[in-house]
Design a protein around this motif. Structure first.
Motif, PDB file in Angstrom:
ATOM      1  N   TYR A  51     -21.528 -97.111  16.428  1.00  0.00           N
ATOM      2  CA  TYR A  51     -22.448 -96.302  15.630  1.00  0.00           C
ATOM      3  C   TYR A  51     -23.844 -96.925  15.662  1.00  0.00           C
ATOM      4  CZ  TYR A  51     -24.417 -93.804  11.623  1.00  0.00           C
ATOM      5  OH  TYR A  51     -25.218 -93.048  10.800  1.00  0.00           O
ATOM      6  N   GLY A  52     -23.896 -98.271  15.523  1.00  0.00           N
ATOM      7  CA  GLY A  52     -25.180 -98.958  15.606  1.00  0.00           C
ATOM      8  C   GLY A  52     -25.808 -98.826  16.979  1.00  0.00           C
ATOM      9  N   ALA A  53     -24.958 -98.778  18.031  1.00  0.00           N
ATOM     10  CA  ALA A  53     -25.452 -98.641  19.405  1.00  0.00           C
ATOM     11  C   ALA A  53     -25.624 -97.186  19.831  1.00  0.00           C
ATOM     12  CB  ALA A  53     -24.484 -99.348  20.362  1.00  0.00           C
ATOM     13  N   ARG A  54     -25.382 -96.238  18.902  1.00  0.00           N
ATOM     14  CA  ARG A  54     -25.548 -94.799  19.146  1.00  0.00           C
ATOM     15  C   ARG A  54     -24.579 -94.265  20.212  1.00  0.00           C
ATOM     16  NH1 ARG A  54     -30.318 -92.788  17.033  1.00  0.00           N
ATOM     17  NH2 ARG A  54     -30.376 -91.122  18.581  1.00  0.00           N
ATOM     18  N   ARG A  55     -23.391 -94.842  20.299  1.00  0.00           N
ATOM     19  CA  ARG A  55     -22.369 -94.367  21.225  1.00  0.00           C
ATOM     20  C   ARG A  55     -21.331 -93.546  20.454  1.00  0.00           C
ATOM     21  NH1 ARG A  55     -21.719 -96.348  26.289  1.00  0.00           N
ATOM     22  NH2 ARG A  55     -20.291 -94.576  26.359  1.00  0.00           N
ATOM     23  N   ILE A  56     -21.681 -92.326  20.087  1.00  0.00           N
ATOM     24  CA  ILE A  56     -20.833 -91.483  19.252  1.00  0.00           C
ATOM     25  C   ILE A  56     -19.595 -91.014  20.017  1.00  0.00           C
ATOM     26  CG2 ILE A  56     -20.806 -89.429  17.780  1.00  0.00           C
ATOM     27  CD1 ILE A  56     -22.617 -91.730  16.860  1.00  0.00           C
ATOM     28  N   ASP A  57     -19.693 -90.948  21.339  1.00  0.00           N
ATOM     29  CA  ASP A  57     -18.526 -90.556  22.128  1.00  0.00           C
ATOM     30  C   ASP A  57     -17.392 -91.550  21.927  1.00  0.00           C
ATOM     31  OD1 ASP A  57     -20.194 -92.452  23.400  1.00  0.00           O
ATOM     32  OD2 ASP A  57     -19.271 -92.005  25.353  1.00  0.00           O
ATOM     33  N   ARG A  58     -17.716 -92.846  21.949  1.00  0.00           N
ATOM     34  CA  ARG A  58     -16.711 -93.879  21.776  1.00  0.00           C
ATOM     35  C   ARG A  58     -16.221 -93.942  20.327  1.00  0.00           C
ATOM     36  NH1 ARG A  58     -16.161 -97.483  25.805  1.00  0.00           N
ATOM     37  NH2 ARG A  58     -15.723 -99.239  24.417  1.00  0.00           N
ATOM     38  N   VAL A 118     -10.007 -83.057   5.598  1.00  0.00           N
ATOM     39  CA  VAL A 118     -10.273 -82.260   6.797  1.00  0.00           C
ATOM     40  C   VAL A 118     -11.677 -81.673   6.750  1.00  0.00           C
ATOM     41  CG1 VAL A 118      -9.638 -80.158   8.040  1.00  0.00           C
ATOM     42  CG2 VAL A 118      -7.859 -81.722   7.271  1.00  0.00           C
ATOM     43  N   ILE A 119     -12.068 -81.148   5.615  1.00  0.00           N
ATOM     44  CA  ILE A 119     -13.388 -80.528   5.471  1.00  0.00           C
ATOM     45  C   ILE A 119     -14.498 -81.554   5.701  1.00  0.00           C
ATOM     46  CG2 ILE A 119     -14.971 -79.420   3.847  1.00  0.00           C
ATOM     47  CD1 ILE A 119     -12.481 -78.133   2.529  1.00  0.00           C
ATOM     48  N   LEU A 120     -14.369 -82.749   5.094  1.00  0.00           N
ATOM     49  CA  LEU A 120     -15.406 -83.772   5.229  1.00  0.00           C
ATOM     50  C   LEU A 120     -15.515 -84.297   6.663  1.00  0.00           C
ATOM     51  CD1 LEU A 120     -15.122 -85.945   1.990  1.00  0.00           C
ATOM     52  CD2 LEU A 120     -16.947 -84.380   2.634  1.00  0.00           C
ATOM     53  N   VAL A 121     -14.379 -84.512   7.301  1.00  0.00           N
ATOM     54  CA  VAL A 121     -14.398 -85.054   8.662  1.00  0.00           C
ATOM     55  C   VAL A 121     -15.008 -84.051   9.639  1.00  0.00           C
ATOM     56  CG1 VAL A 121     -12.948 -85.778  10.600  1.00  0.00           C
ATOM     57  CG2 VAL A 121     -12.484 -86.645   8.304  1.00  0.00           C
ATOM     58  N   VAL A 122     -14.601 -82.795   9.539  1.00  0.00           N
ATOM     59  CA  VAL A 122     -15.153 -81.769  10.425  1.00  0.00           C
ATOM     60  C   VAL A 122     -16.662 -81.650  10.228  1.00  0.00           C
ATOM     61  CG1 VAL A 122     -15.194 -79.288  10.908  1.00  0.00           C
ATOM     62  CG2 VAL A 122     -13.002 -80.466  10.625  1.00  0.00           C
ATOM     63  N   THR A 123     -17.113 -81.672   8.986  1.00  0.00           N
ATOM     64  CA  THR A 123     -18.548 -81.591   8.688  1.00  0.00           C
ATOM     65  C   THR A 123     -19.303 -82.778   9.281  1.00  0.00           C
ATOM     66  OG1 THR A 123     -18.074 -80.414   6.616  1.00  0.00           O
ATOM     67  CG2 THR A 123     -20.249 -81.429   6.844  1.00  0.00           C
ATOM     68  N   GLN A 124     -18.713 -83.981   9.196  1.00  0.00           N
ATOM     69  CA  GLN A 124     -19.382 -85.169   9.716  1.00  0.00           C
ATOM     70  C   GLN A 124     -19.540 -85.121  11.226  1.00  0.00           C
ATOM     71  OE1 GLN A 124     -20.826 -87.858   7.968  1.00  0.00           O
ATOM     72  NE2 GLN A 124     -21.632 -88.120  10.041  1.00  0.00           N
ATOM     73  N   PHE A 125     -18.505 -84.689  11.935  1.00  0.00           N
ATOM     74  CA  PHE A 125     -18.608 -84.643  13.388  1.00  0.00           C
ATOM     75  C   PHE A 125     -19.561 -83.534  13.856  1.00  0.00           C
ATOM     76  CE2 PHE A 125     -14.777 -87.327  13.371  1.00  0.00           C
ATOM     77  CZ  PHE A 125     -15.168 -88.260  14.322  1.00  0.00           C
ATOM     78  N   ARG A 126     -19.672 -82.479  13.105  1.00  0.00           N
ATOM     79  CA  ARG A 126     -20.691 -81.473  13.410  1.00  0.00           C
ATOM     80  C   ARG A 126     -22.085 -82.052  13.216  1.00  0.00           C
ATOM     81  NH1 ARG A 126     -18.103 -76.043  10.475  1.00  0.00           N
ATOM     82  NH2 ARG A 126     -16.516 -75.639  12.084  1.00  0.00           N
ATOM     83  N   PHE A 131     -22.867 -85.187  13.672  1.00  0.00           N
ATOM     84  CA  PHE A 131     -23.119 -86.045  14.836  1.00  0.00           C
ATOM     85  C   PHE A 131     -23.681 -85.232  16.003  1.00  0.00           C
ATOM     86  CE2 PHE A 131     -19.670 -89.260  13.449  1.00  0.00           C
ATOM     87  CZ  PHE A 131     -20.618 -90.059  12.830  1.00  0.00           C
ATOM     88  N   LYS A 132     -23.134 -84.048  16.218  1.00  0.00           N
ATOM     89  CA  LYS A 132     -23.582 -83.212  17.340  1.00  0.00           C
ATOM     90  C   LYS A 132     -25.044 -82.815  17.191  1.00  0.00           C
ATOM     91  CE  LYS A 132     -19.098 -81.213  18.558  1.00  0.00           C
ATOM     92  NZ  LYS A 132     -18.310 -79.968  18.716  1.00  0.00           N
ATOM     93  N   LYS A 133     -25.481 -82.622  15.948  1.00  0.00           N
ATOM     94  CA  LYS A 133     -26.872 -82.253  15.711  1.00  0.00           C
ATOM     95  C   LYS A 133     -27.798 -83.455  15.791  1.00  0.00           C
ATOM     96  CE  LYS A 133     -25.667 -78.378  12.647  1.00  0.00           C
ATOM     97  NZ  LYS A 133     -25.791 -77.850  11.263  1.00  0.00           N
ATOM     98  N   GLN A 134     -27.261 -84.626  15.419  1.00  0.00           N
ATOM     99  CA  GLN A 134     -28.105 -85.822  15.285  1.00  0.00           C
ATOM    100  C   GLN A 134     -28.314 -86.545  16.606  1.00  0.00           C
ATOM    101  OE1 GLN A 134     -26.572 -88.512  12.361  1.00  0.00           O
ATOM    102  NE2 GLN A 134     -28.294 -89.943  12.498  1.00  0.00           N
ATOM    103  N   TYR A 135     -27.309 -86.486  17.507  1.00  0.00           N
ATOM    104  CA  TYR A 135     -27.372 -87.275  18.737  1.00  0.00           C
ATOM    105  C   TYR A 135     -27.374 -86.380  19.972  1.00  0.00           C
ATOM    106  CZ  TYR A 135     -26.386 -91.191  15.672  1.00  0.00           C
ATOM    107  OH  TYR A 135     -26.447 -92.119  14.657  1.00  0.00           O
ATOM    108  N   ASP A 136     -27.750 -86.977  21.068  1.00  0.00           N
ATOM    109  CA  ASP A 136     -27.811 -86.266  22.345  1.00  0.00           C
ATOM    110  C   ASP A 136     -26.437 -85.705  22.698  1.00  0.00           C
ATOM    111  OD1 ASP A 136     -29.051 -87.262  25.647  1.00  0.00           O
ATOM    112  OD2 ASP A 136     -28.107 -85.407  24.937  1.00  0.00           O
TER     113      ASP A 136
END
Length: 459
Positions: free
Chosen positions: A312-319, A440-448, A450-455
């Motif tokens: 997360y600190g290295a901005r590697r959201i895929d990993r 489930v609601i919180l996790v799905v919202t968080q990963f969405r 991530f998609k907006k925040q990172y490349d």
């Protein structure tokens, strides 16, 4: 893609280069082994206490669980927060502030322990009464806690710095720390309880000795040259920004443990009212069995946390995402296995702890009812650790409290009024189901997010 890894952090390069499956295995396996062995020595204590001292002693030991939860809460407030901050800072190549986190964590651990141990010593009987001790079980609970008090400080120190050791790239050595303490306790506890006939206080003394050795071992690591973080002058001076960062993240697991204390107090008093000391003792066996399973999940969390925090600190959201999904899959499988045991052979599990026929029947009924939805617990715990690892303290706290406060307490009062003792046991699966929906609601919202925040190319 270039990574921000300084010369002092070469050991941590694997966080962004090694395949996720192997990396999670590498970091989780030592943690799982250590946590399982730690749970085993608690189980050994309770088996010997149940068979040598009797069911009243198990009930007395159960009454001490809320006190232990308070001590744990104070420990993870510092240890959990410090480990998460160290992981994120090392991911950002901020070695200097990672050192300051370690130094401030030591000061906070010592100050907190002195304050709460003094409070415990003064108000011991009042606390144990509030947590459900009866005239029969109070002497057992008091004797155990009186001898355990010195060990609580050692447990906090060991927990805090063991997490920092793991977060700074030494998962196997962190496992050894836990194996040392647990191995000693497995040897000493039966000796003190059974051979020397010290009873319940023997279990406490064995824990004190074991934790002293573990604390010396883990603290000595940070004086060695090969350590990523080492003791240095100036890192112990309190800095409020460092302290706030530690406490903000550590607040999530800490509040969850405080909530566990409240829940245990309410449950013990409700069980005593509807089922007497036998029901309280059954809760102790239920807690011991489920804690053994949860310890494996917590080991996975410990292995997952530095991987997620660093990436997360290295901005590697895929990993980060791959690590989380693998951890959820493994934890769900483990909970399913535990669920099968609780649902198919509950009385056999009870017989491991006692020969009392009545207690076996009460415990068998407790396990078969309270574990109906246990298979979802791993997903909840892993998800709470996800938010803690990325510094989302508010979400982590909320998620940690949904099961134990938001849902369990109201359901406990409602269901015991309609179904008595069975209603108390059924409140556990009911709250598990409700908390899973929220998770489930919180996790799905968080990963969405991530998609907006990172490349998107990194997802």
């Amino acid at each position: 893609m270039s990574q921000k890894i300084g010369e002092n952090n070469e050991r941590l390069r694997e966080f962004v280069e090694r395949p996720i499956g192997r990396l999670l295995w590498q970091y989780s396996l030592p943690s799982v082994v250590g946590m399982v062995v730690m749970s085993l020595y608690n189980i050994v204590d309770r088996i010997f206490i149940g068979h040598v001292v009797g069911p009243e002693a198990i009930a007395g030991l159960t009454v001490t669980f809320p006190v232990m939860n308070i001590a744990t809460a104070i420990g993870v407030l510092v240890g959990g927060g410090a480990a998460a901050r160290v992981s994120i800072m090392l991911g950002n190549d901020d070695h200097e502030n990672a050192l300051r986190v370690m130094g401030n964590a030591l000061v906070l651990t010592l100050v907190n322990a002195i304050v709460y141990l003094t409070f415990f010593a003064i108000f011991m009987d009042d606390m144990l009464r509030a947590f459900g001790a009866s005239d029969v079980t109070l002497p057992y609970a008091r004797e155990f806690m009186t001898y355990l008090l010195p060990g609580l400080l050692l447990i906090n120190v060991t927990f805090s710095f063991n997490n920092i050791m793991r977060a700074s790239g030494f998962p196997r050595k962190a496992m050894v720390t836990m194996l040392i303490g647990a191995g000693l306790n497995i040897i000493l506890a039966p000796t003190f309880i059974y051979v020397l006939r010290l009873g319940i206080k023997g279990a406490a003394i064995a824990t004190d000795i074991s934790m002293f050795v573990s604390a010396v071992f883990v603290l000595s690591h940070f004086a060695m040259k090969k350590s990523t973080l080492r003791y240095q002058r100036g890192i112990y001076r309190p800095r409020w920004d460092i302290i706030y960062g530690i406490l903000a993240i550590g607040a999530a697991p800490s509040i969850v443990n405080v909530a566990s204390c409240m829940i245990n107090m309410i449950i013990n008093n409700s069980l005593g009212r509807y089922g007497g000391d036998s029901a309280v003792a059954a809760a102790g066996i239920f807690t011991t069995y489920t804690a053994m399973i949860v310890s494996i999940i917590l080991g996975i969390c410990m292995g997952m946390q530095p991987i997620i925090g660093y990436n997360y600190g290295a901005r590697r959201i895929d990993r980060l995402k791959k690590t989380y999904l693998l951890a959820v899959g493994a934890s769900t499988l483990i909970c399913l296995i535990g669920w099968i045991g609780g649902m198919t052979v509950p009385r056999l599990i009870a017989r491991c702890f006692t020969v009392d026929a009545n207690l076996i029947d009460v415990t068998g009924n407790a396990l078969s009812l309270s574990m109906i939805c246990f298979w979802v617990v791993g997903f909840q715990i892993i998800s709470t650790t996800l938010f803690q690892s990325i510094g989302k303290a508010g979400k982590s706290i909320f998620l940690g409290l949904t099961r134990q406060v938001l849902f369990l307490i109201p359901l406990l009062y409602i269901m015991q009024n309609y179904f008595g003792l069975d209603g108390i046991w059924l409140s556990f699966p009911s709250s598990d189901f409700c908390a899973t929906v929220v998770t489930v609601i919180l996790v799905v919202t968080q990963f969405r997010s991530f998609k907006k925040q990172y490349d998107p190319e990194r997802l």
